[in-house]
Design an enzyme around this catalytic site. Structure first.
Site, mmCIF file in Angstrom:
data_model
loop_
_atom_site.group_PDB
_atom_site.id
_atom_site.type_symbol
_atom_site.label_atom_id
_atom_site.label_comp_id
_atom_site.label_asym_id
_atom_site.label_seq_id
_atom_site.Cartn_x
_atom_site.Cartn_y
_atom_site.Cartn_z
ATOM 1 N N GLY A 199 31.123 32.460 49.365
ATOM 2 C CA GLY A 199 31.364 32.891 48.039
ATOM 3 C C GLY A 199 32.885 32.254 47.527
ATOM 4 N N HIS A 217 42.892 33.048 48.883
ATOM 5 C CA HIS A 217 43.125 34.083 47.997
ATOM 6 C C HIS A 217 42.578 35.483 48.434
ATOM 7 C CE1 HIS A 217 39.766 32.198 46.020
ATOM 8 N NE2 HIS A 217 39.257 33.212 45.563
ATOM 9 N N LEU A 218 43.267 36.516 48.160
ATOM 10 C CA LEU A 218 42.787 37.833 48.677
ATOM 11 C C LEU A 218 42.425 38.322 47.457
ATOM 12 C CD1 LEU A 218 45.658 39.279 50.951
ATOM 13 C CD2 LEU A 218 43.374 38.049 51.327
ATOM 14 N N HIS A 219 41.250 39.162 47.179
ATOM 15 C CA HIS A 219 40.867 39.952 45.925
ATOM 16 C C HIS A 219 41.321 41.321 46.304
ATOM 17 C CE1 HIS A 219 38.219 36.792 44.169
ATOM 18 N NE2 HIS A 219 37.842 36.427 45.439
ATOM 19 N N ASN A 277 37.101 35.284 50.434
ATOM 20 C CA ASN A 277 35.775 34.525 50.635
ATOM 21 C C ASN A 277 36.218 33.222 51.170
ATOM 22 O OD1 ASN A 277 34.439 36.614 49.238
ATOM 23 N ND2 ASN A 277 35.190 35.670 47.409
#
Length: 113
Positions: A92, A99-101, A86
């Site tokens: 969001g 960061h990667l989810h 995001n």
């Protein structure tokens, strides 16, 4: 390091996190508020606010490789998984550190938002 950034403090070891994997340029840990049965965050070790400010292709590549490694280690490859980042408030992003989810363990809907 940005002292006010929670993710920088996780990298430094001064804030606890459940680390699941790491490489020279990135760190992966479990999200405190998971949105799927598997929800791991992959961050660069150095402070980068978001993908909009990212300039190091090797660092981004190391993050993506680590995300794939996490997905494999978590048993997500056969069923599928999602990797998302995001950017900014409208995108969001709630923590101003890239960061990667890595999300998996259930079927994902589309569109996501």
């Amino acid at each position: 390091m940005n002292e006010s950034c929670i993710f920088c403090r996780i990298v430094a070891g001064s804030t606890p996190a459940t680390i699941v994997a790491h490489n020279e340029q990135a760190l992966a840990f479990r999200d405190l508020h998971p949105k799927a049965p598997v929800h791991v965050l992959v961050i660069p070790r150095r402070h980068v606010t978001s993908l909009a400010e990212a300039t190091d292709a090797a660092e981004l590549g190391a993050m993506m490789v680590l995300a794939a490694d996490v997905a494999s280690a978590e048993g997500l490859v056969a069923g599928g998984y999602r990797v998302v980042t995001n950017i900014g408030a409208d995108g969001g992003q709630t923590v101003p550190h890239l960061h990667l989810h890595v999300l998996g363990g259930r079927s994902m809907a589309w569109p996501p938002g």
